[in-house]
Design a protein around this motif. Sequence first.
Motif, PDB file in Angstrom:
ATOM      1  N   LEU D 150      20.012 -21.575 -10.031  1.00 46.24           N
ATOM      2  CA  LEU D 150      21.037 -20.564  -9.774  1.00 46.24           C
ATOM      3  C   LEU D 150      22.177 -20.664 -10.779  1.00 46.24           C
ATOM      4  O   LEU D 150      22.715 -19.651 -11.231  1.00 46.24           O
ATOM      5  CB  LEU D 150      21.614 -20.739  -8.364  1.00 46.24           C
ATOM      6  N   THR D 151      22.565 -21.905 -11.103  1.00 50.09           N
ATOM      7  CA  THR D 151      23.788 -22.043 -11.898  1.00 50.09           C
ATOM      8  C   THR D 151      23.539 -21.842 -13.392  1.00 50.09           C
ATOM      9  O   THR D 151      24.372 -21.244 -14.060  1.00 50.09           O
ATOM     10  CB  THR D 151      24.438 -23.412 -11.668  1.00 50.09           C
ATOM     11  N   ILE D 152      22.421 -22.311 -13.912  1.00 48.58           N
ATOM     12  CA  ILE D 152      22.217 -22.197 -15.365  1.00 48.58           C
ATOM     13  C   ILE D 152      22.177 -20.738 -15.816  1.00 48.58           C
ATOM     14  O   ILE D 152      22.885 -20.365 -16.757  1.00 48.58           O
ATOM     15  CB  ILE D 152      20.963 -22.978 -15.833  1.00 48.58           C
ATOM     16  N   PRO D 153      21.394 -19.875 -15.161  1.00 48.59           N
ATOM     17  CA  PRO D 153      21.373 -18.479 -15.634  1.00 48.59           C
ATOM     18  C   PRO D 153      22.764 -17.831 -15.592  1.00 48.59           C
ATOM     19  O   PRO D 153      23.188 -17.180 -16.546  1.00 48.59           O
ATOM     20  CB  PRO D 153      20.431 -17.777 -14.653  1.00 48.59           C
ATOM     21  N   PHE D 154      23.451 -18.068 -14.510  1.00 46.81           N
ATOM     22  CA  PHE D 154      24.795 -17.488 -14.393  1.00 46.81           C
ATOM     23  C   PHE D 154      25.706 -18.046 -15.487  1.00 46.81           C
ATOM     24  O   PHE D 154      26.431 -17.310 -16.149  1.00 46.81           O
ATOM     25  CB  PHE D 154      25.355 -17.815 -13.009  1.00 46.81           C
ATOM     26  N   SER D 155      25.630 -19.347 -15.701  1.00 50.30           N
ATOM     27  CA  SER D 155      26.472 -19.979 -16.709  1.00 50.30           C
ATOM     28  C   SER D 155      26.163 -19.438 -18.102  1.00 50.30           C
ATOM     29  O   SER D 155      27.069 -19.233 -18.909  1.00 50.30           O
ATOM     30  CB  SER D 155      26.256 -21.492 -16.713  1.00 50.30           C
ATOM     31  N   ILE D 156      24.872 -19.239 -18.371  1.00 50.66           N
ATOM     32  CA  ILE D 156      24.501 -18.755 -19.702  1.00 50.66           C
ATOM     33  C   ILE D 156      25.122 -17.380 -19.930  1.00 50.66           C
ATOM     34  O   ILE D 156      25.703 -17.105 -20.988  1.00 50.66           O
ATOM     35  CB  ILE D 156      22.969 -18.717 -19.858  1.00 50.66           C
ATOM     36  N   TRP D 157      25.010 -16.522 -18.916  1.00 46.36           N
ATOM     37  CA  TRP D 157      25.596 -15.182 -19.069  1.00 46.36           C
ATOM     38  C   TRP D 157      27.093 -15.261 -19.290  1.00 46.36           C
ATOM     39  O   TRP D 157      27.643 -14.568 -20.151  1.00 46.36           O
ATOM     40  CB  TRP D 157      25.279 -14.335 -17.831  1.00 46.36           C
ATOM     41  N   LEU D 158      27.735 -16.135 -18.507  1.00 46.83           N
ATOM     42  CA  LEU D 158      29.188 -16.251 -18.645  1.00 46.83           C
ATOM     43  C   LEU D 158      29.565 -16.822 -20.015  1.00 46.83           C
ATOM     44  O   LEU D 158      30.387 -16.262 -20.729  1.00 46.83           O
ATOM     45  CB  LEU D 158      29.740 -17.172 -17.558  1.00 46.83           C
ATOM     46  N   MET D 159      28.919 -17.935 -20.367  1.00 45.06           N
ATOM     47  CA  MET D 159      29.285 -18.631 -21.604  1.00 45.06           C
ATOM     48  C   MET D 159      29.013 -17.750 -22.814  1.00 45.06           C
ATOM     49  O   MET D 159      29.773 -17.749 -23.776  1.00 45.06           O
ATOM     50  CB  MET D 159      28.496 -19.940 -21.748  1.00 45.06           C
ATOM     51  N   LYS D 160      27.911 -17.000 -22.758  1.00 46.62           N
ATOM     52  CA  LYS D 160      27.592 -16.165 -23.900  1.00 46.62           C
ATOM     53  C   LYS D 160      28.739 -15.197 -24.161  1.00 46.62           C
ATOM     54  O   LYS D 160      29.130 -14.969 -25.297  1.00 46.62           O
ATOM     55  CB  LYS D 160      26.289 -15.398 -23.656  1.00 46.62           C
ATOM     56  N   SER D 161      29.286 -14.641 -23.095  1.00 50.07           N
ATOM     57  CA  SER D 161      30.351 -13.671 -23.298  1.00 50.07           C
ATOM     58  C   SER D 161      31.573 -14.326 -23.930  1.00 50.07           C
ATOM     59  O   SER D 161      32.288 -13.710 -24.707  1.00 50.07           O
ATOM     60  CB  SER D 161      30.706 -13.000 -21.982  1.00 50.07           C
ATOM     61  N   PHE D 162      31.802 -15.590 -23.599  1.00 52.97           N
ATOM     62  CA  PHE D 162      32.949 -16.270 -24.201  1.00 52.97           C
ATOM     63  C   PHE D 162      32.686 -16.597 -25.665  1.00 52.97           C
ATOM     64  O   PHE D 162      33.544 -16.427 -26.520  1.00 52.97           O
ATOM     65  CB  PHE D 162      33.269 -17.554 -23.429  1.00 52.97           C
ATOM     66  N   ILE D 163      31.475 -17.083 -25.940  1.00 54.32           N
ATOM     67  CA  ILE D 163      31.164 -17.457 -27.318  1.00 54.32           C
ATOM     68  C   ILE D 163      31.139 -16.221 -28.208  1.00 54.32           C
ATOM     69  O   ILE D 163      31.567 -16.262 -29.356  1.00 54.32           O
ATOM     70  CB  ILE D 163      29.826 -18.229 -27.375  1.00 54.32           C
ATOM     71  N   ASP D 164      30.668 -15.105 -27.626  1.00 54.57           N
ATOM     72  CA  ASP D 164      30.653 -13.848 -28.389  1.00 54.57           C
ATOM     73  C   ASP D 164      32.025 -13.539 -28.982  1.00 54.57           C
ATOM     74  O   ASP D 164      32.143 -12.893 -30.015  1.00 54.57           O
ATOM     75  CB  ASP D 164      30.264 -12.677 -27.477  1.00 54.57           C
ATOM     76  N   GLU D 165      33.049 -13.978 -28.271  1.00 56.97           N
ATOM     77  CA  GLU D 165      34.386 -13.590 -28.709  1.00 56.97           C
ATOM     78  C   GLU D 165      35.008 -14.540 -29.712  1.00 56.97           C
ATOM     79  O   GLU D 165      36.109 -14.300 -30.193  1.00 56.97           O
ATOM     80  CB  GLU D 165      35.287 -13.432 -27.487  1.00 56.97           C
ATOM     81  N   VAL D 166      34.331 -15.637 -29.995  1.00 59.50           N
ATOM     82  CA  VAL D 166      34.832 -16.504 -31.060  1.00 59.50           C
ATOM     83  C   VAL D 166      34.277 -15.966 -32.373  1.00 59.50           C
ATOM     84  O   VAL D 166      33.067 -15.910 -32.548  1.00 59.50           O
ATOM     85  CB  VAL D 166      34.369 -17.957 -30.850  1.00 59.50           C
ATOM     86  N   PRO D 167      35.149 -15.537 -33.298  1.00 57.78           N
ATOM     87  CA  PRO D 167      34.637 -14.987 -34.549  1.00 57.78           C
ATOM     88  C   PRO D 167      33.768 -16.020 -35.256  1.00 57.78           C
ATOM     89  O   PRO D 167      34.144 -17.182 -35.343  1.00 57.78           O
ATOM     90  CB  PRO D 167      35.896 -14.714 -35.371  1.00 57.78           C
ATOM     91  N   ARG D 168      32.619 -15.571 -35.717  1.00 56.76           N
ATOM     92  CA  ARG D 168      31.742 -16.564 -36.329  1.00 56.76           C
ATOM     93  C   ARG D 168      32.314 -17.083 -37.646  1.00 56.76           C
ATOM     94  O   ARG D 168      31.948 -18.142 -38.113  1.00 56.76           O
ATOM     95  CB  ARG D 168      30.340 -16.022 -36.512  1.00 56.76           C
ATOM     96  N   GLU D 169      33.274 -16.315 -38.198  1.00 56.92           N
ATOM     97  CA  GLU D 169      33.904 -16.792 -39.428  1.00 56.92           C
ATOM     98  C   GLU D 169      34.611 -18.127 -39.223  1.00 56.92           C
ATOM     99  O   GLU D 169      34.743 -18.922 -40.156  1.00 56.92           O
ATOM    100  CB  GLU D 169      34.919 -15.765 -39.947  1.00 56.92           C
ATOM    101  N   ILE D 170      35.076 -18.356 -37.984  1.00 55.61           N
ATOM    102  CA  ILE D 170      35.771 -19.627 -37.746  1.00 55.61           C
ATOM    103  C   ILE D 170      34.799 -20.786 -37.908  1.00 55.61           C
ATOM    104  O   ILE D 170      35.119 -21.812 -38.507  1.00 55.61           O
ATOM    105  CB  ILE D 170      36.431 -19.618 -36.352  1.00 55.61           C
ATOM    106  N   GLU D 171      33.600 -20.586 -37.421  1.00 53.48           N
ATOM    107  CA  GLU D 171      32.599 -21.632 -37.610  1.00 53.48           C
ATOM    108  C   GLU D 171      32.232 -21.783 -39.078  1.00 53.48           C
ATOM    109  O   GLU D 171      32.032 -22.879 -39.581  1.00 53.48           O
ATOM    110  CB  GLU D 171      31.329 -21.290 -36.836  1.00 53.48           C
TER     111      GLU D 171
END
Lengths: 395, 477, 303, 277
Positions: D150-171
Amino acid sequence: MATLSIQNVAKNYGEIKALANVSIDVADGEVLVLVGPSGCGKSTLLRMIAGLEELTGGQMVLGGRDVSYVDPKDRDVAMVFQNYALYPHMTVFQNMAFGLEQRRLAKDVIKAKVMDAARILDLTHLVDRKPGALSGGQRQRVAMGRAIVRNPAIYLMDEPLSNLDAKLRVQMRAELKLLREKLGVTTVYVTHDQVEAMTLGDRVAVLAPYSDKIGSNLQQVDTPHKLYEEPRNIFVAGFIGSPAMNFFKAQIARKGNGLIATIEGTDIAFNLTEAAHPHLSALAGYAGKSVVMGIRPEFFDAPSGAPGRHPVDLDILVSEIVGPDAFLHFDLPTPTVKAEFSRSNDSDEAGLNGARFSARIATEKLTGEAGMISLEVNVAKLHFFDETSTLRIAT
Amino acid sequence: MTHSNVTRRRFLGTTAGFAGAAALGSLAAPAIAQERSVRVLTVGDPFQYSLRELLPEFTAKTGIKVEFEGLGYDALQARLISSFVSKTSDADVINVDQMWAGQYTDNGWIQPLNDFAKGDSDFNINDFVPETLHSISTWRGNLVTVPVASYSQGVMYRKSVFEKLGIDEPAAGWTWDQYKEILGRIHGQEVDGVKMNGTVVCGAQPVPVVHMFSQLSASLNAPWFKAFPGAETWDFTPQMNSENMKRAVSLYKELYGLSPQESINYTWFDAGTRFSQADIGMFYWWSAYFTLVNADGYMTGAPSKVKGDFGIVPCPQDGTNPSRVSLGGWSLGMPSTAGRPEEAWEFIKWATSAETQKAMGLNDKFGHMFSDFSRESLFADSDLLEVYPFLPQARAMLNGADGKLARPPAPIYTTLEGIFGLELNKVLAGQSDVDAALEQVNTLYTNALSGNFMLPYVQPSFNDTFDATKALIASLA
Amino acid sequence: MSHAQVAPARPNRLRAWLPFLLIAPSVILLLSLVLYPLLFALKNSFYFWNLQRSAEPLQFIGLANYKMVLSGPEFLPSLTNTLILSVTGTIIEFALGLAVALLLANRLPGMSVSRALLILPTTIAPVVVGFLFRYMYDPAGGLAGWLLTLIGAPPPAEGILGSSTTALAAILFADVWQWTPFFAIVLYAGLLSVSPSLIEAARLDGASAWTMLWRIKLPLVMKTAVIIIILRFMQLFNTFDLVLVLTKGGPGLSSRTLGYTLYQQGLVDFNIGLASASTWIIVIMVNILVTLYAAIAFKNWEW
Amino acid sequence: MIGQNTATRKITLYALLALVMLFFIGPIIWFILLSIRPPSTAFTMPPVLNFTPDLGAFTRTMVDPGDNSGQAVNSLIVAISAVLLNLPFSVPAAYALSRFKFRRKKFLMLWYLSLLMAPPVAFLIPYFILMTNVGLSGTYLSMVLVMQTLTIPFSIWLMKSFIDEVPREIEEAARIDGASGWTIMFRVVLPLVMPGLIVTSMFAFVFAWNNAAFPLVLSSQRTATLPIGTLSYFTNTGVTWGNIAAAAVVAMLPPMIIFLVFDRFVVRGLTFGAVKG
């Protein structure tokens, strides 16, 4: 500091060729500007130099070392990103120190280098702030600072000024120029702004989206002056210069021992003589054929009667007065030259209409704002291009 | 990057890995095993609270440490069956509901206790009321569990209400018709400013409604099956649409009509709690409530409105037919996979002993709430009689009580109970009439029984009569 | 500008496989945790295996379990109730949640505190919500019945949970109470991202508040909404804990859901074969619903 | 809505707000009162509000005999472990799904989502068998593991949305600055998605904390969690409302406190990346 040699570099995304056959050599300490419309691959090329994009073909030689497959961290490059890509959770100092820390320099060395760079960039009072608390210009400086402290073999700059407002952009452009005089490091600079390209670049590489006709994205690499004076083809001619060059379809015919070039559909015809035009002999081969003729807006002028000038009367639709310069817009009943030849900066592409032209004269010489106005054209400056190869016709 | 950096990073990574593995390990590792210990899994009925208070005494006496867990009914059932399926047990002693004993034994999930009981003079099997052993603890002639709390069913009536309305107090030997008639006289009357309900029933599906109803089917002699369990050859042909069954269900529906309408959704304790709120004239229910209705709420100890104002009388009978009392309850059994059978037996013996049961009855931590004895001697114990003066009546109710008749412990009892409970609930709710419901039950029973290879029944039968149980007791004494 | 991969310039196997290496652990763990029960159920759905009769699967019986589930008297009512519960539940929770979100979007003092508190029902364990509402609905002295009587709509005499007209609604109500705040917060978060200039522009265009809601705000929050709508729909589709604590499906079959039927078959009757068949019937139905929904709702998503 | 805040409008809005709050928060308060009221007033209507608070139910559940105190500790162990086990699986996957383009990505995202929709009841017996076969039945780990569905799928969806917002240029900047993959992860990406990690952890914690189905079959006496504890007060012979309420209040508090303390991340976290802030 180092030389950079881009050799036959290619980048494919599956079947799509993003870049092909690009070769440029950058001398030690030189600033090379990559310029072109969006989608021309200039950013991709820069990122390939940085190591952020994989090469599909060719080689990248930096400072005599083949770095084609070297990780970015081992390439000794520094990059300034369009959006600066500052670490938002680190202070200005930490932002600049991060790269040095990764290279495991001593703490006091790092501090000295960072503070040195901060002083050069006038950031000393901001070192403890986080990027969120800085203005756009200050962020831009921090991004520069992060590159400077590293003292890398080469700077890579990806449209570093495009996020600044116009005034700040001009100011930073000047500062960049100064900075580069001071540091003298090899730099590759990407922009879509040709003014930036012309002012900052020792040489400018004009790129276009890949087409099979040329077999490369690279249109021309030259000094800004030569790009302007001797554009290799219609693309470069149209891209460099603002407002963009006017293109006409023109019929070449012999007239005496000279030639006459008539703009199709109009009675405007230019007499070309050996004395009036430098490339007449090359153009002679096109007698009886049609070519593309280019007239930069600034080659128009108020009537002066000087030799080598050809008077034209134009029906001006509207004129824009921008301080000392006036831009006059006019239509001619002539066929449109295909838009792709005359693609200019992406920003002012929208208004491009093959049949609408512009002239630029000094405001003080303007006799009226609209209606029939008499002007003259400097015939010596006329460019002629082959219709099929798009190359400039020159001796 | 230098080599030492790599090494250091790898070292850190390895360390972190070990730490992580250790953390996971500690999550997975069972607690350290005690030298002598026993794990007990029970249902959260009142006896459980009383018993738990006494556990230190067991440990002091035997040196056996007890891990004790009480669960709700559903949770217990789920845990037990899950562990049986995987052929493991996380307990050495488990609570077995009367209905489960047969299938648990047949499936080999619990082991017969004959051998433990036989040689054990401390066990004193003769002290058990034989009806409780027969109803709760025997299967195919074996002692498979030992009763820890046994309930019969009896009537509780409000003395003051009867007095005010001029109704004679009922006595043993009365009939369901009289019962109904009395309810009719009470229902809707106002007594001391309280609008009375004649009675209260349990209507909630599936288990509670069957528990209460089955007293009626037992009284009205309406067996579920053609021949089970007291028959030489078992025949599970369902008899759910028999005339007597229809009478019983009709009677139950009538009783519901004389109850608060919300009792359609009442479970066991709802009915008991409702009686203790003093607007019910009389009802019959498990003997556990003889005590529980004294308290205002469960485990609170505060006296209820009806404390001291109710009498207890045996359930009515069907005309002149002798009353059949439903007997049910909880017993302790030993899983076949029990890791510590000796300790388990020690515990079972101790928990069901007269001494412990008496101490449980006297435990007052949450108010007195355990009087559900199975041992003959306790019903006459003077200390207990002081707390539970009704014990003689309760003992009398056990005479002739037969849990196996009221709710026959057929191997797929739970399924059958689910079907029956649902239809009974529908009848009460007016979603089905008696005849249609019972025809439906009979059809579904037939389907379920044949689907489960019980119709026809080809496995060995056992003539499970009260006499057979008495013979077993004699053989184990 | 899109980049296919941020992999570094090195034709390196490891780098190319990096995304898969990062995803693999979660997929492997989840697959191993989900496949086992599903395959277990698939196999046993073809066997007669009633734990009340035997400790082992007794006999291969083909599709008999499926036939029995589909022809059982509780299947159709359960399915109907389940669909009523999940469809109306999702709609009410969405609509009510949107209304609350629009209320919260008025930036008045006190709104943010209220918004913070509002999430609380959602954080409570479903079992506890079951108890809470059982207490509220208690026919003897529950707050709900009293309040209903107070406002002139007394509950049925059988009690809120005892009447076939209200039992399912009462379960629905408890779910709505718990999950409307969740919708409200999510939609509120979505509304926050609607830029004020867009609203201004629409107002200048003469849009009414209603038009603004339907034509501007809703389309902008729909992207978030499609996820929680499907999530809630399926959670409601599997409802069993509220039913277990509140009504056990009664009276009669009035509030029986597929989830509760499954619970009854598996954990009360211990008919593993039957429960397995039910599991697969539910899994297939859920998958069809999700696939249809995904095909429509996620069509224009960027991934 | 600027410019429309007339007095009537304000009053209407506040009245609505009061109604909404009463509706959603009232029942919680009513239930909390149950845990401290004398049992005699629990079912008295109209509601009795001037009672003497009685902490007896809390004493019974948490101190003596205190069945639930150990369960509270177990719940804490299970919920925290569920978070700790969750992040190493979900964060890398979310990172890959956010940063890389590959075929079947959409399918994968939907597959994760579909796991949240499996009927949990159906899985109880198979899980018990599975866990018993690997010797984990009754352990914390067994519960923590299955809760990951239950938690991993939900977490993946949540985390993806957060990571999406970090500009990849920073990495990319960090790579050019010479940082290794680990350094980029731990010094650049993770600090930047800290709000996401907090929200993800919150939800994983609360999912695990509130889950009753899995511990029903997978816990043993030593590892039983609070929801099981509240269930055990609901017996055939009685329901101990005070105890249920007291145990339930203890069960309700940690999630509530967590959500109130980290409130500012909640709104941000629940957009699932569908709206760019």
